[in-house]
Design a protein around this motif. Structure first.
Motif, short mmCIF file in Angstrom:
data_model
loop_
_atom_site.label_atom_id
_atom_site.label_comp_id
_atom_site.label_asym_id
_atom_site.label_seq_id
_atom_site.Cartn_x
_atom_site.Cartn_y
_atom_site.Cartn_z
N GLU A 1 -55.58 -9.61 -19.82
CA GLU A 1 -55.22 -9.14 -18.36
C GLU A 1 -53.99 -8.95 -17.81
O GLU A 1 -54.34 -7.50 -17.60
CB GLU A 1 -55.41 -10.44 -17.77
CG GLU A 1 -56.82 -10.35 -16.36
CD GLU A 1 -56.63 -11.70 -15.82
OE1 GLU A 1 -55.55 -12.16 -15.55
OE2 GLU A 1 -57.95 -12.39 -15.74
N GLN A 2 -52.94 -8.21 -17.94
CA GLN A 2 -51.91 -8.59 -17.44
C GLN A 2 -51.32 -6.63 -18.13
O GLN A 2 -51.41 -5.62 -18.03
CB GLN A 2 -50.29 -9.01 -18.56
CG GLN A 2 -49.67 -9.54 -17.77
CD GLN A 2 -48.85 -10.39 -18.49
OE1 GLN A 2 -48.58 -10.77 -19.98
NE2 GLN A 2 -48.02 -10.88 -17.42
N ASP A 3 -52.26 -6.31 -20.22
CA ASP A 3 -51.84 -5.27 -20.27
C ASP A 3 -53.28 -4.30 -19.31
O ASP A 3 -52.22 -2.86 -19.26
CB ASP A 3 -52.63 -5.19 -21.67
CG ASP A 3 -52.42 -5.86 -22.50
OD1 ASP A 3 -50.61 -5.87 -22.46
OD2 ASP A 3 -52.23 -6.09 -23.85
N ILE A 4 -54.03 -4.35 -18.82
CA ILE A 4 -55.17 -3.81 -17.62
C ILE A 4 -54.07 -3.33 -16.43
O ILE A 4 -54.20 -2.39 -16.14
CB ILE A 4 -56.28 -4.60 -17.19
CG1 ILE A 4 -57.24 -4.61 -18.52
CG2 ILE A 4 -57.16 -3.73 -16.39
CD1 ILE A 4 -57.99 -5.66 -18.93
N VAL A 5 -53.59 -4.43 -16.14
CA VAL A 5 -53.28 -4.64 -14.93
C VAL A 5 -51.53 -3.62 -15.02
O VAL A 5 -51.45 -2.73 -14.71
CB VAL A 5 -52.81 -5.73 -14.80
CG1 VAL A 5 -51.34 -5.64 -13.03
CG2 VAL A 5 -54.15 -6.47 -14.07
N SER A 6 -50.95 -3.90 -15.39
CA SER A 6 -49.76 -2.93 -16.01
C SER A 6 -50.08 -1.29 -16.37
O SER A 6 -49.64 -0.32 -16.13
CB SER A 6 -49.04 -3.86 -16.86
OG SER A 6 -49.52 -3.39 -18.87
N GLY A 7 -51.27 -1.70 -17.34
CA GLY A 7 -51.96 0.07 -17.43
C GLY A 7 -52.93 0.95 -16.48
O GLY A 7 -52.18 2.22 -16.08
N ILE A 8 -53.30 0.26 -15.79
CA ILE A 8 -53.63 1.38 -14.22
C ILE A 8 -52.07 0.86 -13.46
O ILE A 8 -52.27 1.95 -13.23
CB ILE A 8 -54.79 -0.10 -13.68
CG1 ILE A 8 -55.80 -0.17 -14.24
CG2 ILE A 8 -55.52 0.82 -12.37
CD1 ILE A 8 -56.76 -1.60 -13.99
N LYS A 9 -50.99 0.55 -13.27
CA LYS A 9 -50.36 0.49 -11.99
C LYS A 9 -49.42 1.92 -12.59
O LYS A 9 -48.94 2.30 -11.98
CB LYS A 9 -49.47 -0.57 -12.51
CG LYS A 9 -49.82 -1.61 -11.53
CD LYS A 9 -48.68 -3.34 -11.52
CE LYS A 9 -49.09 -4.25 -10.31
NZ LYS A 9 -48.32 -5.25 -10.25
#
Lengths: 190, 147
Positions: free
Chosen positions: A3-11
């Protein structure tokens, strides 16, 4: 991808991360919206809006709740706003037809034909009208509860209430639905 | 039991809250009354639909559509800026042109005034009479003379 990878990736503007998010949660968002609007095309449009909203406001996501909970909340809010807008449109449409022809053209109050046996499509329509008349919290709890694979705890997280409140809301929603349907059929079957 | 009583107890019947005696009476009425039976059966059938989950399947083109909408939106945003900026730019250019025209014109006007006042000096009395003929000799007098 966590989940963290997805969020930081989109950011950081990573398209692959955004694609992963859409692919992973699309079905869940689509069916959540569908529970409220009961029209496949509208649900698809709302799903697009939900992911665009996620894309635009991912920087506001602090990770206090799960990403899935956040998605559910956006989907529920967007769907409720859509239903509200539609209600207003219908009301203005009815007023317009009243002033132009002198008759209300109210699609929401369909009449029941006692001579013709009902099919499930018609029953669904009456059911949806009854669901629309529930209070907002009962409606959210009841509609989310109908989704596949969502627990009471998850619904409680989405609604920011306790699990026991969710149980009570769902129970009251069912009782009220039954009452409303009874009133409707009593008035139309004589 | 008559229909009116049955109608009042329908909700309790469906929620299974009737005592055995009333329940039996209720059921007996349902056997004879088609319309009450229909009401109960429609409510039951409709409530069953509430528990049935209709599930939509994922749209394979969803991401492409979302991406296209995000791109369209940024192009539209640029266009809307263009719509705002274009009239402002045109007005600014017109104002600059007007200001330049006025300042150039006034500069030329002042220069020509300065030239008349400072540089042209009457050299003799004859020249002054020549330049101001009307003041020195009215037209009527001129026409009345023979030569």
């Amino acid at each position: 991808m966590t989940e963290q990878d997805i969020v930081s990736g989109i950011k950081s503007g990573d398209q692959k991360a955004f694609r992963f998010l859409v692919d992973k949660y699309q079905k869940m968002v689509l069916n959540t919206c569908f529970q409220f609007v009961k029209d496949e095309d509208d649900a698809k449009d709302l799903t697009q809006d939900v992911f665009i909203e996620v894309f635009d406001s991912i920087h506001k996501f602090r990770g206090d709740s799960k990403l899935m909970t956040w998605l559910y909340r956006i989907a529920v809010n967007k769907s409720l706003n859509f239903v509200q807008r539609n209600k207003r449109k219908r009301l203005f449409g009815n007023l317009e037809s009243f002033f132009s022809s002198g008759n209300f053209n109210d699609e929401s109050s369909d009449t029941y034909n006692a001579d013709k046996p009902l099919d499930d499509t018609e029953r669904s329509k009456y059911l949806y009208q009854a669901i629309e008349s529930l209070s907002q919290n009962q409606r959210i709890a009841f509609s989310l509860h109908n989704l596949d694979g969502i627990s009471y705890a998850q619904i409680a997280d989405v609604m920011n209430v306790s699990v026991s409140s969710v149980e009570s809301l769902i129970h009251r929603a069912k009782v009220n639905l039954q009452k409303r349907l009874l009133d409707f059929y009593k008035n139309n079957i004589e | 039991m008559i229909c009116k009583e049955v109608h009042k107890k329908m909700n309790s019947y469906l929620s299974e809250k009737l005592n055995k005696a009333t329940f039996n009476e209720f059921e007996l009425h349902l056997k004879d009354c088609a319309s009450c039976r229909q009401i109960i059966s429609e409510v039951k059938n409709t409530m069953t639909l509430a528990d049935r989950t209709e599930e939509l399947s994922a749209d394979p083109f969803m991401f492409t559509r979302i991406q296209a909408q995000i791109e369209n939106r940024s192009t539209e945003r640029n266009r809307s800026w263009q719509k705002v900026l274009q009239p402002i730019a045109v007005t600014m250019i017109m104002l600059v042109g007007l200001f330049a025209g006025v300042s150039l014109g006034s500069k030329y006007y002042n220069d020509s005034l300065q030239l008349n006042a400072n540089e042209y000096v009457l050299e003799s009395e004859d020249e002054e009479i020549y330049l101001n003929a009307l003041a020195y000799e009215s037209i009527e007098t001129f026409l009345l003379t023979d030569n």
